[in-house]
Design a protein around this motif. Structure first.
Motif, short mmCIF file in Angstrom:
data_model
loop_
_atom_site.label_atom_id
_atom_site.label_comp_id
_atom_site.label_asym_id
_atom_site.label_seq_id
_atom_site.Cartn_x
_atom_site.Cartn_y
_atom_site.Cartn_z
N ALA A 1 74.23 73.20 72.16
CA ALA A 1 73.63 72.67 70.93
C ALA A 1 73.70 71.15 70.93
N ASN A 2 74.86 70.62 71.29
CA ASN A 2 75.02 69.16 71.35
C ASN A 2 74.08 68.54 72.38
N SER A 3 73.92 69.22 73.50
CA SER A 3 73.04 68.72 74.55
C SER A 3 71.58 68.69 74.07
N TYR A 4 71.15 69.75 73.41
CA TYR A 4 69.79 69.78 72.86
C TYR A 4 69.60 68.69 71.80
N MET A 5 70.61 68.48 70.98
CA MET A 5 70.47 67.46 69.94
C MET A 5 70.42 66.07 70.58
N ASP A 6 71.19 65.85 71.63
CA ASP A 6 71.11 64.58 72.37
C ASP A 6 69.71 64.38 72.94
N ARG A 7 69.15 65.45 73.49
CA ARG A 7 67.80 65.39 74.05
C ARG A 7 66.78 65.06 72.97
N SER A 8 66.96 65.63 71.79
CA SER A 8 66.02 65.33 70.70
C SER A 8 66.08 63.85 70.34
N MET A 9 67.27 63.26 70.40
CA MET A 9 67.42 61.84 70.08
C MET A 9 66.75 60.97 71.15
N GLU A 10 66.73 61.44 72.39
CA GLU A 10 66.03 60.71 73.45
C GLU A 10 64.53 60.66 73.15
N TYR A 11 63.97 61.77 72.68
CA TYR A 11 62.54 61.80 72.36
C TYR A 11 62.24 61.01 71.10
N LYS A 12 63.16 60.99 70.17
CA LYS A 12 62.99 60.15 68.98
C LYS A 12 62.96 58.68 69.40
N ALA A 13 63.82 58.29 70.33
CA ALA A 13 63.84 56.91 70.83
C ALA A 13 62.52 56.58 71.54
N LYS A 14 61.97 57.54 72.28
CA LYS A 14 60.68 57.33 72.93
C LYS A 14 59.58 57.11 71.90
N LYS A 15 59.62 57.89 70.83
CA LYS A 15 58.65 57.71 69.74
C LYS A 15 58.80 56.32 69.12
N ASP A 16 60.04 55.95 68.82
CA ASP A 16 60.30 54.65 68.20
C ASP A 16 59.83 53.51 69.10
N ASN A 17 60.05 53.65 70.41
CA ASN A 17 59.61 52.65 71.37
C ASN A 17 58.09 52.54 71.39
N LEU A 18 57.42 53.67 71.33
CA LEU A 18 55.96 53.69 71.32
C LEU A 18 55.43 52.99 70.06
N VAL A 19 56.09 53.21 68.94
CA VAL A 19 55.69 52.56 67.69
C VAL A 19 55.88 51.05 67.80
N SER A 20 57.01 50.62 68.35
CA SER A 20 57.27 49.18 68.45
C SER A 20 56.31 48.50 69.43
N GLN A 21 55.83 49.23 70.44
CA GLN A 21 54.89 48.68 71.39
C GLN A 21 53.45 48.68 70.87
N ASN A 22 53.19 49.48 69.84
CA ASN A 22 51.83 49.61 69.29
C ASN A 22 51.85 49.53 67.77
N PRO A 23 52.34 48.43 67.21
CA PRO A 23 52.50 48.37 65.75
C PRO A 23 51.17 48.47 64.98
N SER A 24 50.08 48.07 65.59
CA SER A 24 48.80 48.13 64.87
C SER A 24 48.31 49.56 64.68
N LYS A 25 48.80 50.47 65.49
CA LYS A 25 48.37 51.87 65.39
C LYS A 25 49.20 52.67 64.39
N PHE A 26 50.37 52.13 64.02
CA PHE A 26 51.27 52.84 63.12
C PHE A 26 51.51 51.98 61.89
N LYS A 27 51.30 52.57 60.75
CA LYS A 27 51.47 51.80 59.50
C LYS A 27 52.55 52.40 58.65
#
Length: 163
Positions: free
Chosen positions: A137-163
């Motif tokens: 369970a902890n491993s899966y939750m860690d993995r989910s946080m990795e994908y959340k970080a990827k999403k956050d990184n994508l948003v910071s790299q493309n601020p005009s696409k996300f409001k």
């Protein structure tokens, strides 16, 4: 007079119709609050279930796991719908973002299912097997946080696409 009214009615109809048509990106934006609300609720239930397990309130933990799973399933369904809209839009940033969102939610759901599976073993005092599920369970939750970080990184790299 009739010649002037017909074009006016036609223009009003076209303007009204264009306001009713929502783009795929608009639909994704509309789903984002739904997804985030279900994630927030699911996280709250999950964290409460973990606290319940730590205090050996196992029946309450199971109830909270069930609620968390339900919320994560609703979030996943909305995210999958958003992914379809992203694919229809052919916008690679939105496709990647929604793909990360679906994977993040799947990981949270898997973490919840592992926590659920640990509970009967804890009730039977089979701590080794229960701890294996909790570790997963902890491993899966860690993995989910990795994908959340990827999403956050994508948003910071493309601020005009996300409001």
């Amino acid at each position: 007079m009739k010649n002037k009214i017909l074009p006016l009615i036609l223009i009003i109809f076209i303007v009204a119709l264009s306001g009713c048509i929502q783009s795929d990106v608009g639909k994704i934006n509309g789903l984002s609050s739904t997804i985030n609300e279900h994630l927030k609720n699911g996280d709250n239930y999950y964290n409460t279930a973990a606290e319940d397990i730590n205090s050996f309130s196992l029946e309450r933990a199971l109830t909270n796991c069930n609620s968390a799973a339900s919320e994560f399933k609703l979030a996943k369904s909305s995210a999958e719908e958003g992914l379809k809209y992203a694919q229809n839009s052919k916008n690679t940033v939105f496709i990647e973002y929604m793909g990360y969102a679906v994977t993040e939610i799947e990981a949270r759901l898997n973490a919840t299912l592992q926590l659920q599976q640990a509970i009967p073993y804890l009730q039977q005092k089979n701590n080794t097997t229960a701890n294996n599920h909790i570790t997963l369970a902890n491993s899966y939750m860690d993995r989910s946080m990795e994908y959340k970080a990827k999403k956050d990184n994508l948003v910071s790299q493309n601020p005009s696409k996300f409001k």
